[in-house]
Design a protein around this motif. Sequence first.
Motif, PDB file in Angstrom:
ATOM      1  N   ASP A   9     -35.294 -11.559   3.532  1.00  0.00           N
ATOM      2  CA  ASP A   9     -34.055 -12.196   3.986  1.00  0.00           C
ATOM      3  C   ASP A   9     -32.902 -11.264   3.652  1.00  0.00           C
ATOM      4  O   ASP A   9     -32.425 -11.221   2.507  1.00  0.00           O
ATOM      5  CB  ASP A   9     -33.878 -13.552   3.294  1.00  0.00           C
ATOM      6  CG  ASP A   9     -32.589 -14.259   3.694  1.00  0.00           C
ATOM      7  OD1 ASP A   9     -31.806 -13.686   4.476  1.00  0.00           O
ATOM      8  OD2 ASP A   9     -32.366 -15.385   3.196  1.00  0.00           O
ATOM      9  N   ALA A 177     -38.726 -18.484   7.253  1.00  0.00           N
ATOM     10  CA  ALA A 177     -37.766 -17.626   7.942  1.00  0.00           C
ATOM     11  C   ALA A 177     -37.021 -18.393   9.022  1.00  0.00           C
ATOM     12  O   ALA A 177     -35.792 -18.262   9.169  1.00  0.00           O
ATOM     13  CB  ALA A 177     -38.490 -16.421   8.547  1.00  0.00           C
ATOM     14  N   ARG A 180     -34.512 -20.675   7.435  1.00  0.00           N
ATOM     15  CA  ARG A 180     -33.383 -19.928   6.900  1.00  0.00           C
ATOM     16  C   ARG A 180     -32.393 -19.553   8.010  1.00  0.00           C
ATOM     17  O   ARG A 180     -31.170 -19.633   7.819  1.00  0.00           O
ATOM     18  CB  ARG A 180     -33.881 -18.661   6.183  1.00  0.00           C
ATOM     19  CG  ARG A 180     -32.793 -17.766   5.635  1.00  0.00           C
ATOM     20  CD  ARG A 180     -31.917 -18.461   4.620  1.00  0.00           C
ATOM     21  NE  ARG A 180     -30.944 -17.538   4.060  1.00  0.00           N
ATOM     22  CZ  ARG A 180     -29.893 -17.916   3.332  1.00  0.00           C
ATOM     23  NH1 ARG A 180     -29.678 -19.200   3.070  1.00  0.00           N
ATOM     24  NH2 ARG A 180     -29.068 -17.012   2.853  1.00  0.00           N
ATOM     25  N   VAL A 207     -35.477 -11.932   8.185  1.00  0.00           N
ATOM     26  CA  VAL A 207     -34.354 -12.750   8.623  1.00  0.00           C
ATOM     27  C   VAL A 207     -33.188 -11.780   8.737  1.00  0.00           C
ATOM     28  O   VAL A 207     -32.720 -11.230   7.728  1.00  0.00           O
ATOM     29  CB  VAL A 207     -34.016 -13.871   7.617  1.00  0.00           C
ATOM     30  CG1 VAL A 207     -32.706 -14.549   8.006  1.00  0.00           C
ATOM     31  CG2 VAL A 207     -35.135 -14.883   7.558  1.00  0.00           C
TER      32      VAL A 207
END
Length: 275
Positions: A9, A177, A180, A207
Amino acid sequence: MTEYVKYVDVTKCDGCRACMVACKNWNDLPAENTEFLGSVQSHKKVTADTWNVLQYIEHENGKGNLEYLFRHSSCFHCHDAACEKVCPEDAISHTKYGSVVIDHDKCIGCGYCVQNCPFEVISLKEYKDKNGSTYRKSQKCTLCTDRLDEGLQPACVTTCHTGTMEFGDKTAMINKAEQRVREIKSRFPNAQVYNPSGVGGTNTIYVLAEKPSVYGLPESPKVPTSAVAWKDYAQPIGKLMLGATTMAVVGAFVTNRLFNKAGKGETQDGGGSHE
């Protein structure tokens, strides 16, 4: 068999480079002399002795504000890996974890994997034998497969202090993911999961806060048509019809024609320089 994924991320990354240090330490990779890039980034891209690089990207967002974007850059471990398809010695394979690894006992240093990787994450390293002769071997991130065999997680994941990286079941990581991205859409309208279908999906998924091209990534990477034709059609048929010795001669000719970038003129969709 459970397939695993490294989840990254980028919106949580603070650019500390601990992942780079952990990778160097675990894999016993030597330090390198690099050119001064005029910024905090130490390498333009991954190399044979630096298997992951922290990218620092200056970006003007939709509101006209300048911001730094960070990305942990390493091998994607594609499900449909071009490097594996083009290797004439079957030196590249998938493990039970989904990681793509190179057997250095089989690698002949031809460089076809380097030329055909859509993400430019494989490099050749030169060695000298006891007689002083030079030979080459392909090098890249292994997803710490040796650590996975011992029930451990990749070194870069364990050292990340911001929660940027996680490692686990593929389905669970993809779901994480996607969730998010939904959470950060109001702040990053272009946020998306980067798990390109053109290479069958990857075992390192991201991400991203912005479009892939902002990070130097191809928008729609895919396995080169020549690689598919060689591995899935020409090679099996040739072995069946010609026999091993003749196939080796024909194979050398075909692969040099197909995989020499200077001569083939084939490009990736949305490809180009990644750094």
